[in-house]
Design an enzyme around this catalytic site. Structure first.
Site, PDB file in Angstrom:
ATOM      1  N   CYS A  98      50.023  41.861  39.137  1.00 54.02           N
ATOM      2  CA  CYS A  98      48.900  41.071  38.624  1.00 54.02           C
ATOM      3  C   CYS A  98      48.209  41.767  37.451  1.00 54.02           C
ATOM      4  O   CYS A  98      47.818  41.120  36.471  1.00 54.02           O
ATOM      5  CB  CYS A  98      47.901  40.783  39.741  1.00 54.02           C
ATOM      6  SG  CYS A  98      47.224  42.263  40.532  1.00 54.02           S
TER       7      CYS A  98
ATOM      8  N   ASP B  67      44.960  33.202  36.056  1.00 56.55           N
ATOM      9  CA  ASP B  67      45.256  33.899  37.301  1.00 56.55           C
ATOM     10  C   ASP B  67      46.763  33.827  37.520  1.00 56.55           C
ATOM     11  O   ASP B  67      47.338  32.735  37.564  1.00 56.55           O
ATOM     12  CB  ASP B  67      44.508  33.246  38.465  1.00 56.55           C
ATOM     13  CG  ASP B  67      44.611  34.049  39.753  1.00 56.55           C
ATOM     14  OD1 ASP B  67      45.525  34.878  39.861  1.00 56.55           O
ATOM     15  OD2 ASP B  67      43.781  33.849  40.655  1.00 56.55           O
TER      16      ASP B  67
ATOM     17  N   HIS C 186      43.009  42.093  43.419  1.00 53.87           N
ATOM     18  CA  HIS C 186      43.718  41.205  42.491  1.00 53.87           C
ATOM     19  C   HIS C 186      43.014  41.200  41.142  1.00 53.87           C
ATOM     20  O   HIS C 186      41.786  41.169  41.066  1.00 53.87           O
ATOM     21  CB  HIS C 186      43.769  39.784  43.080  1.00 53.87           C
ATOM     22  CG  HIS C 186      44.568  38.822  42.278  1.00 53.87           C
ATOM     23  ND1 HIS C 186      45.891  39.041  41.957  1.00 53.87           N
ATOM     24  CD2 HIS C 186      44.243  37.617  41.730  1.00 53.87           C
ATOM     25  CE1 HIS C 186      46.347  38.014  41.261  1.00 53.87           C
ATOM     26  NE2 HIS C 186      45.367  37.146  41.106  1.00 53.87           N
TER      27      HIS C 186
END
Length: 480
Positions: free
Chosen positions: A439, A388, A371
């Site tokens: 991401c 995030d 991630h």
């Protein structure tokens, strides 16, 4: 051997000349002789002597001797054993390429065709948002191992007696609820006003007659005011300019679309672009991570950050003064917990041409195994920010970067900076990803918009366009 043969011949000759001479025994044979097998269930018959023949004679003594010999021979024989036939050999599968023989031009004639027993495995399916979030949580929060109890040798383990307390369970439940509330507070808040309040206010406006009357009066007043002004001055204010599109969303031309489509497919080993300043080589295989449902790699991210820095140097009045660390900086910094000396020479003024403390924002990409996240040292607003795309928060990363900034300023300028009053926060109204593979692209767009000093006014629906635009900018080696 010759003497033995002559004596045999002499004995046989004497036997022919003198019939009363006892015959010579046959020569010994090398083949093993076996006695005839007798059935176990039928023992040999027994002979009993009658009382009249009690006196042994020549004939009776010979018969007794023969019976004794036959009995001893049967008793000395071993129990017969029947041997089973040998087991057939075990058939073993052959794990190797098999050559298909074709006779009379039979079978498939294509040289690269797969044999009939070949069944290719299906390609891996991309992860959904829930599966990807569970994967990231399992990687970033590994389970703690239970410490083993050491028992000395020669002693018996005493069973542990556990006292069950109902109050303890209630306290544990309350602590779990508090932990859940704290985690919920730590997450980025995606909406300032709850949805039910917005719907309630909207419905109340529609049903309230007084509000509708006031809105109607306001519209009449605006029309009356606009009627007194010149039409040429009013039209630009009420008519939006359809040709004016924000720069981050300028659509690609047909030629750019064709070039990107050609670059994202074809022979993988072909070199598409080379960035000499950073010595990054982009091949077709590396660039194909910008296809849909693919994870971004380090080469594409680092080259795009280099292009953003060059864009700032070309137009310093249009963009903020920023520094873009590559994807290897944070891993090097947290090696062994915290190691400033390992990255001390990364930011010398001779190498950069400026000091980090003179920048408005410093961007630090953070990779957590599967991630991508982003940390921002916002010197302009005196805060440390964490972004995030899954909505998580990492206060430990912000504390490490705060310590790094203090050490960096002290090492480069000899000054002592106090960051205790700086905020450490997550960004509110943050655009979040809705799948398991975007991401990296969200992280790049966070950096792109913040370096323009713009709000994060994009979402999941723009990711496919951003992927193609990033590929076009990497092919041109110029960020727009």
């Amino acid at each position: 051997m010759g003497a033995l043969t002559d004596s045999r011949k002499r004995v046989s000759a004497d036997h022919r000349l003198h019939p009363s001479f006892p015959p010579s025994p046959p020569p010994p044979s090398k083949r093993t002789k076996l006695a005839p097998l007798l059935p176990v269930s039928s023992p040999p018959p027994l002979h009993y002597a009658s009382p009249s023949s009690a006196a042994p004679g020549p004939s009776s003594s010979a018969a007794a001797a023969a019976a004794t010999a036959s009995t001893s021979s049967h008793s000395s024989l071993p129990h017969p054993r029947r041997r089973l036939p040998p087991a057939p050999p075990i058939s073993r599968p052959i794990h190797g390429p098999q050559r298909v023989r074709r006779s009379f031009r039979g079978g498939n004639s294509r040289p690269n065709s797969n044999p009939p027993w070949y069944s290719p495995s299906p390609p891996p399916k991309p992860l959904g948002l829930d599966q990807y979030a569970d994967l990231v949580y399992s990687v970033t929060h590994p389970p703690r191992p239970t410490p083993a109890v050491h028992v000395p040798r020669g002693t018996e383990a005493i069973p542990e007696v556990v006292m069950v307390d109902d109050n303890e369970d209630i306290r544990q439940d309350k602590e779990d609820e508090q932990d859940v509330e704290e985690e919920a507070k730590a997450k980025v808040v995606g909406r300032k006003v709850p949805l039910y309040k917005e719907l309630y206010e909207k419905s109340s406006r529609q049903r309230d007659a007084r509000l509708r009357t006031l809105e109607f009066e306001v519209q009449l007043a605006e029309k009356g005011r606009l009627g007194l002004e010149r039409l040429a001055e009013v039209l630009p204010r009420i008519t939006p300019n359809k040709e004016e599109v924000p720069e981050p969303f300028v659509p690609l031309t047909d030629e750019d679309e064709d070039n990107v489509r050609h670059a994202l497919g074809g022979r993988k080993s072909e070199t598409l672009s080379v960035h000499e300043a950073s010595n990054i080589v982009i091949t077709r295989e590396i660039l194909q991570c910008l296809n849909d449902k693919e994870w971004l790699n380090d080469e594409v991210i680092n080259l795009y950050l280099e292009l953003l820095k060059e864009r700032e140097l070309r137009e310093p009045n249009k963009f903020l003064k920023c520094h873009f660390f590559n994807t290897f900086f944070y891993k090097k910094l947290i090696n062994g917990g915290y190691d400033y000396k390992s990255v001390r020479r990364w930011t010398t003024k001779r190498k950069l041409g400026y000091n980090l403390i003179d920048c408005d924002k410093i961007f630090v990409p953070i990779h957590k195994d599967v991630h991508w996240c982003l940390a921002v040292i916002n010197i302009k607003e005196k805060k440390f920010q964490y972004l995030d795309s899954l909505g998580y928060m990492d206060m430990k990363a912000l504390r490490i970067l705060a310590k790094y900034l203090v050490d960096e300023v002290k090492d480069k300028s000899g000054k002592q900076i106090d960051v205790h009053a700086w905020k450490q926060e997550g960004v509110q109204n943050l655009p979040l990803q809705e799948n398991g593979w975007d991401c990296g692209m969200f992280m790049l767009k966070y950096i792109d918009f913040y370096s323009r000093d713009m709000e994060l006014v994009f979402g999941q629906k723009h990711m496919s366009y951003f992927r193609r635009r990033t590929a076009k900018e990497i092919l041109d080696l110029k960020a727009g």
